[in-house]
Design a protein around this motif. Structure first.
Motif, short mmCIF file in Angstrom:
data_model
loop_
_atom_site.label_atom_id
_atom_site.label_comp_id
_atom_site.label_asym_id
_atom_site.label_seq_id
_atom_site.Cartn_x
_atom_site.Cartn_y
_atom_site.Cartn_z
N ALA A 271 62.91 7.24 62.37
CA ALA A 271 62.44 6.42 63.45
C ALA A 271 62.95 6.45 64.24
CB ALA A 271 62.63 4.86 62.63
N ILE A 272 63.92 6.88 65.22
CA ILE A 272 64.06 6.50 66.16
C ILE A 272 63.28 8.06 67.14
CG2 ILE A 272 65.96 7.92 67.87
CD1 ILE A 272 68.10 5.84 66.03
N ALA A 273 63.81 9.31 66.04
CA ALA A 273 62.39 10.48 66.69
C ALA A 273 61.42 10.44 66.76
CB ALA A 273 63.19 11.93 65.35
N GLU B 221 65.46 17.24 65.35
CA GLU B 221 66.67 18.06 66.25
C GLU B 221 67.58 17.12 66.45
OE1 GLU B 221 66.10 21.89 67.31
OE2 GLU B 221 64.96 23.00 65.89
N ARG B 222 67.01 16.74 67.33
CA ARG B 222 67.55 15.98 68.31
C ARG B 222 67.99 14.90 67.82
NH1 ARG B 222 70.62 13.49 71.26
NH2 ARG B 222 70.97 12.59 72.91
N ARG C 19 53.87 19.65 65.95
CA ARG C 19 54.58 20.31 65.13
C ARG C 19 55.82 20.98 65.75
NH1 ARG C 19 56.25 22.21 59.97
NH2 ARG C 19 58.17 24.31 60.12
N ASP C 20 55.87 21.69 67.14
CA ASP C 20 56.70 22.14 67.11
C ASP C 20 57.95 20.81 68.62
OD1 ASP C 20 56.62 24.36 66.98
OD2 ASP C 20 55.32 24.90 68.99
N ARG C 21 56.50 19.73 68.77
CA ARG C 21 57.09 18.58 69.47
C ARG C 21 58.04 17.97 68.57
NH1 ARG C 21 59.82 16.59 73.36
NH2 ARG C 21 60.07 13.86 73.29
N ALA C 22 57.85 17.64 67.03
CA ALA C 22 58.59 16.77 66.23
C ALA C 22 59.79 17.00 65.84
CB ALA C 22 57.23 16.86 65.16
N MET C 23 59.72 18.84 65.60
CA MET C 23 60.87 19.51 65.22
C MET C 23 61.72 19.23 66.53
SD MET C 23 60.91 20.66 62.44
CE MET C 23 62.31 21.63 62.67
N PHE C 24 61.51 19.09 67.50
CA PHE C 24 62.76 18.77 68.44
C PHE C 24 63.34 17.76 68.52
CE2 PHE C 24 62.85 17.22 72.65
CZ PHE C 24 64.03 18.22 73.49
N CYS C 25 62.29 16.56 68.16
CA CYS C 25 63.20 15.80 68.11
C CYS C 25 64.05 15.21 67.21
CB CYS C 25 61.40 14.17 68.03
SG CYS C 25 60.47 14.87 69.41
N ASN D 278 55.59 12.11 59.48
CA ASN D 278 55.62 11.02 60.09
C ASN D 278 56.29 11.13 61.16
OD1 ASN D 278 56.86 8.10 58.59
ND2 ASN D 278 57.51 10.08 57.12
N VAL D 279 56.67 12.08 62.13
CA VAL D 279 57.16 12.57 63.65
C VAL D 279 56.30 12.66 64.04
CG1 VAL D 279 58.75 13.45 64.75
CG2 VAL D 279 59.28 12.61 63.53
N MET D 280 55.46 13.46 63.90
CA MET D 280 54.32 13.67 63.90
C MET D 280 53.22 12.79 64.71
SD MET D 280 53.59 17.73 62.30
CE MET D 280 51.74 17.56 63.44
#
Length: 266
Positions: free
Chosen positions: A147-149, A123-124, A115-121, A98-100
């Motif tokens: 949904a925020i990520a 984690e945030r 994937r790296d960007r989505a995982m960062f979001c 969903n985040v990707m």
């Protein structure tokens, strides 16, 4: 910054927005409030390009949305994050998927980069470890954080949130408010929130626009709400007995409203 200048919107000959002007400031939580049918949802949909006003201007850092070409609007949407009322997650996709999704739609990143960007979001928003779950396997509050990520995945300049606390319990609503406020300040985003939640208004309302019967009737911040002379705004905000008692207490005791420096909003 987003500037709205004298926009008018009608449906079937009935005017819903009457020459509304407002400024949504960068790095602040900008809240649109008003009763059901007041025009606030029409204003929000106009801001994101879902509705086309008959008159006026909507300026994204000087760029007029209403005179943009289709290609220009496509480019602008890369700078916009959206948080929908019901989260609007894809049930068949994992949290990570969903985040990707917006990254696959609007960027040329490799799958590893996405994937790296989505995982960062994730984690945030404190969802590390939930990436392989499906929406049905997590709580409503966690779905909202997903949904925020997703909304911040493209590192947006503008973030639009439609009733972000809808369906959430009060404690979770406060966590979502704090998260949106933190992200707004951390990334210097122009955040616009359409809400009925008075806890949000009095907790994170740095720039509040009150819409009443299609008119912009009042602008101020959360500390000014308690002492407003606008009767329509006062009736709307203090419709519940608890908030009316708070207002009466503030008036009687001259309590400071400094939002965290010793006053009642601390």
């Amino acid at each position: 910054m987003i500037e709205v200048r004298n926009i008018t919107k009608s449906f079937d000959g009935r005017t819903v927005l009457h020459g509304v002007s407002a400024t949504f400031e960068t790095g602040k939580t900008n809240l649109i409030i008003g009763q059901s049918g007041s025009g606030k949802t029409v204003l929000m949909k106009s801001l994101v390009g879902l509705l086309q006003p008959e008159k006026g201007e909507i300026l994204f850092d000087g760029r007029n949305l209403l005179s943009m070409s289709r290609a220009e609007i496509h480019e602008l949407r890369k700078e916009i994050g959206m948080l929908f009322q019901g989260s609007a997650l894809f049930d068949s996709e994992t949290v990570l998927g969903n985040v990707m999704f917006p990254l696959s739609m609007f960027t040329d990143m490799t799958r590893r980069q996405m994937r790296d960007r989505a995982m960062f979001c994730l984690e945030r928003v404190n969802l590390k470890g939930a990436e392989n779950k499906y929406p049905a396997e997590i709580s409503g509050g966690m779905q909202k954080r997903v949904a925020i990520a997703r909304a911040i995945a493209l590192n947006p300049k503008y973030l639009f949130c439609d009733e972000p606390n809808s369906g959430l319990d009060p404690k979770t609503s406060i966590l979502i408010d704090e998260l949106l406020s933190d992200i707004t300040h951390e990334y210097n985003i122009t955040t616009v929130i359409n809400t009925h939640d008075m806890n949000s208004v009095l907790g994170i309302g740095e720039n509040i626009i009150f819409i009443n019967k299609g008119h912009r009737e009042w602008v101020g911040d959360m500390s000014q709400i308690y002492t407003t002379a606008n009767e329509a705004l006062s009736d709307f905000v203090f419709a519940t007995r608890l908030f009316q008692q708070v207002k009466d207490y503030v008036a009687a005791n001259a309590v400071p409203l400094d939002g965290g420096k010793g006053g009642i909003l601390k």
